[in-house]
Design a protein around this motif. Sequence first.
Motif, PDB file in Angstrom:
ATOM      1  N   PHE A   1       0.959  -1.140   0.287  1.00  0.00           N
ATOM      2  CA  PHE A   1      -0.082  -0.197  -0.003  1.00  0.00           C
ATOM      3  C   PHE A   1       0.860   1.088  -0.104  1.00  0.00           C
ATOM      4  CE2 PHE A   1       1.109   0.349   4.299  1.00  0.00           C
ATOM      5  CZ  PHE A   1       1.190  -1.104   5.045  1.00  0.00           C
ATOM      6  N   THR A   2       0.485   2.195  -0.299  1.00  0.00           N
ATOM      7  CA  THR A   2       1.235   3.560  -0.537  1.00  0.00           C
ATOM      8  C   THR A   2       0.916   4.366   0.840  1.00  0.00           C
ATOM      9  OG1 THR A   2      -0.721   5.062  -1.210  1.00  0.00           O
ATOM     10  CG2 THR A   2       0.800   3.642  -2.965  1.00  0.00           C
ATOM     11  N   LEU A   3       1.895   5.252   0.973  1.00  0.00           N
ATOM     12  CA  LEU A   3       1.995   6.216   2.121  1.00  0.00           C
ATOM     13  C   LEU A   3       0.933   6.897   2.123  1.00  0.00           C
ATOM     14  CD1 LEU A   3       3.440   7.032   4.777  1.00  0.00           C
ATOM     15  CD2 LEU A   3       4.870   8.527   3.539  1.00  0.00           C
TER      16      LEU A   3
ATOM     17  N   ALA B   1      -6.138   6.658   5.527  1.00  0.00           N
ATOM     18  CA  ALA B   1      -7.128   5.594   5.864  1.00  0.00           C
ATOM     19  C   ALA B   1      -7.759   6.093   7.342  1.00  0.00           C
ATOM     20  CB  ALA B   1      -6.346   4.480   6.345  1.00  0.00           C
ATOM     21  N   SER B   2      -9.044   5.648   7.245  1.00  0.00           N
ATOM     22  CA  SER B   2      -9.685   5.920   8.513  1.00  0.00           C
ATOM     23  C   SER B   2      -9.077   4.811   9.561  1.00  0.00           C
ATOM     24  CB  SER B   2     -11.387   5.519   8.519  1.00  0.00           C
ATOM     25  OG  SER B   2     -11.846   6.559   7.636  1.00  0.00           O
ATOM     26  N   THR B   3      -9.189   5.377  10.955  1.00  0.00           N
ATOM     27  CA  THR B   3      -8.410   4.479  11.903  1.00  0.00           C
ATOM     28  C   THR B   3      -9.633   4.455  13.422  1.00  0.00           C
ATOM     29  OG1 THR B   3      -7.255   6.344  13.057  1.00  0.00           O
ATOM     30  CG2 THR B   3      -6.320   5.101  11.317  1.00  0.00           C
ATOM     31  N   LYS B   4      -9.221   3.144  13.916  1.00  0.00           N
ATOM     32  CA  LYS B   4     -10.069   3.120  15.301  1.00  0.00           C
ATOM     33  C   LYS B   4      -8.949   2.885  16.284  1.00  0.00           C
ATOM     34  CE  LYS B   4     -13.448  -0.033  17.397  1.00  0.00           C
ATOM     35  NZ  LYS B   4     -14.249  -1.162  17.212  1.00  0.00           N
TER      36      LYS B   4
ATOM     37  N   TYR C   1      -3.454   1.329  16.682  1.00  0.00           N
ATOM     38  CA  TYR C   1      -4.784   1.569  15.658  1.00  0.00           C
ATOM     39  C   TYR C   1      -4.949   0.468  14.836  1.00  0.00           C
ATOM     40  CZ  TYR C   1      -3.823   6.477  17.651  1.00  0.00           C
ATOM     41  OH  TYR C   1      -3.232   7.483  18.412  1.00  0.00           O
ATOM     42  N   VAL C   2      -6.318   0.272  14.392  1.00  0.00           N
ATOM     43  CA  VAL C   2      -6.524  -0.433  13.231  1.00  0.00           C
ATOM     44  C   VAL C   2      -6.852   0.714  12.167  1.00  0.00           C
ATOM     45  CG1 VAL C   2      -8.528  -2.020  12.231  1.00  0.00           C
ATOM     46  CG2 VAL C   2      -7.862  -2.213  14.622  1.00  0.00           C
TER      47      VAL C   2
ATOM     48  N   PRO D   1      -7.131  -4.474   2.772  1.00  0.00           N
ATOM     49  CA  PRO D   1      -7.303  -4.998   4.089  1.00  0.00           C
ATOM     50  C   PRO D   1      -7.209  -4.052   5.260  1.00  0.00           C
ATOM     51  CG  PRO D   1      -5.258  -5.450   3.333  1.00  0.00           C
ATOM     52  CD  PRO D   1      -5.799  -4.783   2.052  1.00  0.00           C
ATOM     53  N   LYS D   2      -7.551  -4.484   6.283  1.00  0.00           N
ATOM     54  CA  LYS D   2      -7.345  -3.786   7.737  1.00  0.00           C
ATOM     55  C   LYS D   2      -5.797  -4.116   7.934  1.00  0.00           C
ATOM     56  CE  LYS D   2     -11.062  -5.394   9.525  1.00  0.00           C
ATOM     57  NZ  LYS D   2     -12.065  -5.708  10.395  1.00  0.00           N
ATOM     58  N   VAL D   3      -5.298  -3.011   8.378  1.00  0.00           N
ATOM     59  CA  VAL D   3      -3.888  -3.407   9.253  1.00  0.00           C
ATOM     60  C   VAL D   3      -3.879  -2.847  10.722  1.00  0.00           C
ATOM     61  CG1 VAL D   3      -2.739  -3.406   6.996  1.00  0.00           C
ATOM     62  CG2 VAL D   3      -2.917  -1.233   8.291  1.00  0.00           C
ATOM     63  N   VAL D   4      -2.988  -3.212  11.366  1.00  0.00           N
ATOM     64  CA  VAL D   4      -2.696  -2.646  12.679  1.00  0.00           C
ATOM     65  C   VAL D   4      -1.648  -1.853  12.628  1.00  0.00           C
ATOM     66  CG1 VAL D   4      -2.165  -3.085  15.180  1.00  0.00           C
ATOM     67  CG2 VAL D   4      -4.013  -4.458  13.993  1.00  0.00           C
ATOM     68  N   VAL D   5      -1.605  -0.455  13.068  1.00  0.00           N
ATOM     69  CA  VAL D   5      -0.607   0.475  13.320  1.00  0.00           C
ATOM     70  C   VAL D   5       0.004   0.710  14.446  1.00  0.00           C
ATOM     71  CG1 VAL D   5       0.330   2.606  12.218  1.00  0.00           C
ATOM     72  CG2 VAL D   5      -1.410   1.358  11.019  1.00  0.00           C
TER      73      VAL D   5
END
Length: 658
Positions: A385-387, A393-396, A407-408, A415-419
């Motif tokens: 994915f690009t920066l 992206a929206s996050t939770k 965050y998700v 896909p969803k990722v964890v940051v």
Amino acid sequence: MEDIKNQSLQAQLCRQFSISDIELATHDFDEEFVVGRGGFGKVYKGTIKIGDTHVVAAIKRLHSNSSQGASEFWAEIEMLSKLRHCNLASLIGYCNSRKEMIVVYEYMPQGTLEGCLYKGGTTLSWLQRLSICIGAARGLDYLHTGTGTKNGVIHRDVKSSNILLDENYAAKISDFGLAKVGPINQTNTFVSTGVKGTFGYIDPRYFYTNKLTRKSDVYAFGVVLFEVLCGRPAVDTSLDEEQWGLASWAQDRVREGKLFQIVDRSIRGQLKADCLKEFACVAVSCLHTYPNHRPTMAEIVAKLEFALSLQNKMGPSSTKSKISNKIRSFFRDKNLMPFCFSINGLIDVNLKEVLSKPVGSVGSLVDAGYESGGDLVHFEGGFEFTLTELINASTKFLNENPFWRTYVAYLPDGPKVVVKRILTQLSHKKFVSIVSALGKIRHPNVLEPKAYYWGRGETLVVYKFTPNGSVSSLIQSSKNEGWSIPAFGWSLKINIIRGVTRGLFYLHTQKKMVHGDLKSSMILLDEQCNPMIANVGLSQLMPATPRFRNNCAPEFVDSANATTEIDVYGLGIVMLEILTKESTYKSIHPIDLPTWVRSVPTDKWFNEVCDMKLMEENVSNRNMLVKIIRLALQCVEYDPKARPTVQNVLSRLEQIEV
């Protein structure tokens, strides 16, 4: 008699120093080296030689006119020789020569809690204060429950000046000169003794009856909690007479509905209302007139951790960024929010140029574009994915600790990722070196990073999203109806235990890595409920910090001294939690989980210790289940050398038929 004591202490690895050693360390007790004073005498900061190593130490010299004497001196030495916990001050040694009685401790650079609160020390944030309270409560719980000794210990002089703070503001209980040892098998056990302690902290019931109990420490800790909240001493005679005593004054204000008015002005803007109310309720309950109605220290730890969770729900935008004073990211307190950077006007940075930079690849020079803002680097085997996609992206918001926030991120059409946003200041070289090594991990039971970003004001690590949460949440949620994961039965339990052990074996043998923080919340479950060990290597990205958790191995001090034996201890705790479906601290027992399991006769383990689900399944081989519990208890032996290796644990687990 002294020779016998000396021999006993020597056997317990307590170093005895000569008076010349002490004089050399303190420059002949030079006043310039005094860092503390009390009824016992003075405390000096000195560098003392131990073998070929020079160690900075706190040297407490008992004054000849002190109210404390030889009995208190030897009590403290003998007590600390037996006790080892990350929230207790560590004893280095002592000196008993030329009528001098001197205790040598590890040096605590941030001084005392009292000093930081109202004696000109560093101003503590509310989160720091809350963490300090949790750490101190853990230390007292360790004393009360007899984890490190055959009997419980009553401190008898709990106060803010006896709570020391290390370089990371982690709390350590000190000064055991007045401590008393007593049996722990009865809740109401007391020791008949003359009243000793510090005015303002002494339990009124103890004062009037001479009956000392663990709840006397709880009362004193309640006073400390109000000190932390109000930022004023336990006794302040400069105020009007009715306000002299903090305990009675604070309780009166709470009853009058004036709780907010007593909060220290320096932290008023930092507290969330729910957290404040929970914290005040804990403090008030500690000060209950009747000792039996006061909570145990284990209960206090749980309640303070709950208060911390309420505070964290404020969202990270309520606290200052620890990464940069010039470039900050704000994540608003909403379920979904843009994952965006906010640029301070003092810095001339073109954010669009930063976001439009091409995605890096494995081995690319991430610092090539650093002056423009940074670079995103992917690892092999991941999804790209690009920066720009990541930042937009929206996050939770999931959770945070002093070192990172999690965050998700919901990538567009992906896909969803964890940051994880790293909050500690790191050098570029150290960060890239550590995270690059983590990107080479390849094991089905270890969660490896998929990408990382290093740039001005932001340090990010990106992981695959695991949809079924953690083992910790599984244990708790499976008690409720409507749980989406299949029955948390024998097959799933043993598969999780095996998977975690395999992952740990891979880290220890193939990667020569120690996790250092293994617990049920660090074990995530993928789509097939396959366990994956998370946060591997992240302890290397944070400063050496004392542990604040129930499943902490007794010898564990901080991330710098993590060993394979400590990981095995954590594995044993996880095994016990899974098999009993109980949290690390039993809510109905003021003792830790391993101690509770050991207290139950082996022939009653299946009916009284094991998860009820296993009983309903009527597991065919109960003896095999008993063997696993026994194996778990071996993993949590107090002596690290008595624990099996992870290879041995895995070998024995692999022989079990499901």
